[in-house]
Write a protein that holds these residues in place. Structure first.
Motif, short mmCIF file in Angstrom:
data_model
loop_
_atom_site.label_atom_id
_atom_site.label_comp_id
_atom_site.label_asym_id
_atom_site.label_seq_id
_atom_site.Cartn_x
_atom_site.Cartn_y
_atom_site.Cartn_z
N LYS A 222 33.19 76.48 69.33
CA LYS A 222 33.26 75.84 70.65
C LYS A 222 32.44 74.55 70.72
CE LYS A 222 33.96 80.22 73.08
NZ LYS A 222 33.43 81.14 74.14
N VAL A 223 31.95 74.06 69.60
CA VAL A 223 31.10 72.87 69.60
C VAL A 223 31.85 71.68 70.20
CG1 VAL A 223 31.82 72.24 67.25
CG2 VAL A 223 29.65 71.40 68.15
N MET A 224 31.12 70.86 70.96
CA MET A 224 31.67 69.63 71.52
C MET A 224 31.35 68.49 70.56
SD MET A 224 33.02 70.72 74.33
CE MET A 224 33.28 69.24 75.30
N MET A 225 32.38 67.88 69.97
CA MET A 225 32.16 66.86 68.96
C MET A 225 31.40 65.66 69.50
SD MET A 225 33.09 67.87 66.05
CE MET A 225 32.99 66.29 65.21
N GLY A 226 31.56 65.36 70.77
CA GLY A 226 30.87 64.22 71.36
C GLY A 226 29.36 64.39 71.39
N ARG A 227 28.89 65.61 71.21
CA ARG A 227 27.45 65.88 71.24
C ARG A 227 26.85 65.99 69.84
NH1 ARG A 227 27.26 70.52 76.03
NH2 ARG A 227 28.16 69.22 77.70
N VAL A 228 27.67 65.81 68.82
CA VAL A 228 27.18 65.90 67.45
C VAL A 228 26.68 64.52 67.02
CG1 VAL A 228 27.81 66.40 65.06
CG2 VAL A 228 28.78 67.76 66.92
N ASP A 229 25.36 64.40 66.77
CA ASP A 229 24.79 63.12 66.36
C ASP A 229 24.65 63.08 64.84
OD1 ASP A 229 22.52 64.63 65.73
OD2 ASP A 229 21.47 64.07 67.57
N SER A 230 24.07 62.01 64.32
CA SER A 230 23.98 61.83 62.87
C SER A 230 23.14 62.90 62.21
CB SER A 230 23.40 60.44 62.55
OG SER A 230 22.09 60.30 63.09
N GLU A 231 22.09 63.36 62.90
CA GLU A 231 21.26 64.42 62.34
C GLU A 231 22.00 65.75 62.31
OE1 GLU A 231 17.81 64.45 60.91
OE2 GLU A 231 18.99 62.65 60.56
N ASP A 232 22.76 66.02 63.36
CA ASP A 232 23.59 67.23 63.37
C ASP A 232 24.61 67.19 62.24
OD1 ASP A 232 22.32 68.18 65.66
OD2 ASP A 232 23.77 67.24 67.01
#
Length: 503
Positions: A222-232
């Motif tokens: 269910k992860v939201m791709m827009g909230r995935v940053d470079s560290e993630d």
């Protein structure tokens, strides 16, 4: 032709733009643009790695072009770059920011004694997948580039800090080893081989498959791709590598884990996005480059082999031509059976584990062939109350046949009044009737001592179970059936033989 003096050799770890900015600083021009103009080079041509611009810069600097070309990402004028024989999309090259290691820059400064032209931007730092300095095991620091011609700004302009300021920057950054996927990319650009499954893909496919699989394995479907940053993304790539580095077997293991997670939450069925989340959505959308690599086929085959699919439905770009799994719900819909009744038959036949009996009908899966067999058996079902007439048998005979396992209930349940009710496969019931007819053929005449099954139990003082076991074991020779009659009530047995066998 005049060659610039003094010469400034190209460094094997830097980019062609880094070298150009160092040349500019060495020869007294703080800004790269006027320096390139004086050399007859269009800045945009050098930024995009056009051969004429790069060769011209090498010519005026007296530098052999080979080492420079090795570190030059050349744009195709569309959406990708060519670097060392690999095609990299724009998304894999950092353009809006630069990353740097403060300790590397500190070493550059110390080696140069404070001159302005010794700092170099490493080629590795220009790749988005590279987030850690392999020399110092330090996370790279990000620095946004100015808008406009930001790529013409050298590392000296973007990072003005010196000495202890660089040390302070380094102290704020976490220490860690480079991720395996970062190391793989660098090694591959250096001509080394890695895991075979990844090596057979383009660099973009290998990186993207590893990161996207890692994202859902790390943060859930269910992860939201827009909230995935470079560290993630770096953390996800580390987890994804644990699976993609083992090729198809590793990827299938990850897909199995994702499906298991969904099953434990009682979700899944035909909604593949709820099971595989961002991974499925990425592979479902072709975008500008529809070739996602072999992971697309792996996921498609996994769904076909392990999930409820509908023939004719489009799945990841291809139509489904065969079905290997049904859910209890889709099997009931296709065969017109009641879902809960069918579910009981599937559990009774061991096609659905008893511990999964409380799962949703849309989630519980069965193999196609045994599932259809169970459904067809239910369509042919003979109710318990109809067995006496079908077999022409008394109730005690019917119950004994069930107790002996000669009749297997498709499902069993209780009525509100507590009465036992069940259904039986009509094909099995018919086969049992044929069998008893072959064991007890029609006879024209029989002695008076040849009696019915019920009479045998009373006069020989034996149980119905004992009598029927002797019949179906083929031990009774004196047995027959009244002419023109069928079923168990038509059977006649030699009483003396029953007494002898039970003595």
């Amino acid at each position: 032709m005049t060659i610039l003096t003094p010469k400034l050799p190209f460094r094997p770890e830097e980019t062609h733009l880094s070298w150009a900015t160092r040349l500019s600083a060495l020869h007294g021009t703080d800004s790269l643009r006027p320096f390139l103009t004086d050399m007859g080079i269009k800045p945009v041509d050098l930024i995009t790695g056009r051969p004429a611009a790069v060769n011209r810069l090498c010519e005026v600097a007296g530098q052999a072009p080979g080492p420079v070309w090795l570190n030059t990402a050349m744009s195709d004028g569309k959406h990708s770059y060519s670097l060392r024989g690999e095609t990299l999309p724009v998304s894999m090259i950092l353009r809006d920011e630069t990353r740097f290691c403060p300790l590397c820059l500190l070493e550059d400064d110390e080696a140069a004694g404070g001159t302005k032209y010794n700092r170099s931007a490493r080629l590795d730092w220009s790749l988005r997948v590279v987030t850690t300095c392999a020399r110092h095991n330090l996370r790279l620091a990000p620095r946004l580039r100015p808008r406009g011609a930001g790529e013409l700004h050298g590392i000296r302009e973007l990072v003005p800090e010196r000495g202890q300021q660089l040390v302070a920057l380094a102290d704020e950054l976490p220490r860690r080893e480079p991720s395996p996927i970062q190391t793989y990319v660098i090694n591959r650009l250096n001509g080394e081989t890695g895991p075979a499954w990844l090596d057979r893909q383009s660099l973009e496919q290998a990186v993207k498959a590893t990161q996207m699989l890692g994202i859902v394995m790390t943060f859930g479907a269910k992860v939201m791709m827009g909230r995935v940053d470079s560290e993630d993304l770096d953390f996800a790539g580390r987890n994804g590598w644990k699976f993609t580095s083992f090729g198809e077997a590793g990827v299938n293991e990850a897909l199995t884990m994702l499906q298991g997670n969904a099953y434990r939450q009682d979700i899944g069925g035909q909604n593949y996005a709820t099971v595989f989340g961002a991974l499925y959505n990425w592979l479902r959308e072709p975008g500008e480059r529809s070739d996602h690599g072999p992971i697309k086929k792996l996921l498609r085959n996994y769904i076909i082999n392990n999930m409820d699919v509908t023939v004719g439905r489009e799945l990841l770009g291809k139509r489904i031509e065969r079905r290997l799994k049904y859910s209890a719900q889709s099997l009931a819909l296709e065969t017109g059976l009641h879902r809960q009744t069918l579910r009981k038959v599937l559990v009774n036949r061991g096609l659905v584990a008893s511990e999964d009996a409380d799962k949703s009908n849309s989630v519980v899966l069965v193999d196609t062939v045994p599932g259809l067999d169970a459904a067809e058996a239910l369509c042919r079902a003979v109710p318990f109350l109809g067995l006496q007439a079908y077999l022409n048998a008394s109730l005690p005979v019917v119950r004994t046949l069930i107790d002996l396992g000669l009749l297997t209930p498709l499902h069993r349940s209780k009525t509100p009044k507590g009465r036992d009710k069940c259904g039986f496969d009509g094909r099995e019931v018919g086969a049992l009737l044929d069998r008893v007819h072959s064991l007890a053929p029609e006879i024209q005449h029989h002695d008076a001592e040849w009696i019915t099954l019920t009479q045998c139990t009373k006069r020989a003082r034996v149980t119905m179970q004992s009598v029927l076991k002797l019949v179906f074991d083929g031990q009774i020779k004196g047995i027959g059936r009244c002419v023109g009659e069928t079923g168990f009530k038509a059977i006649r047995i030699d009483l003396d033989e029953i007494r002898r066998l039970n003595s």
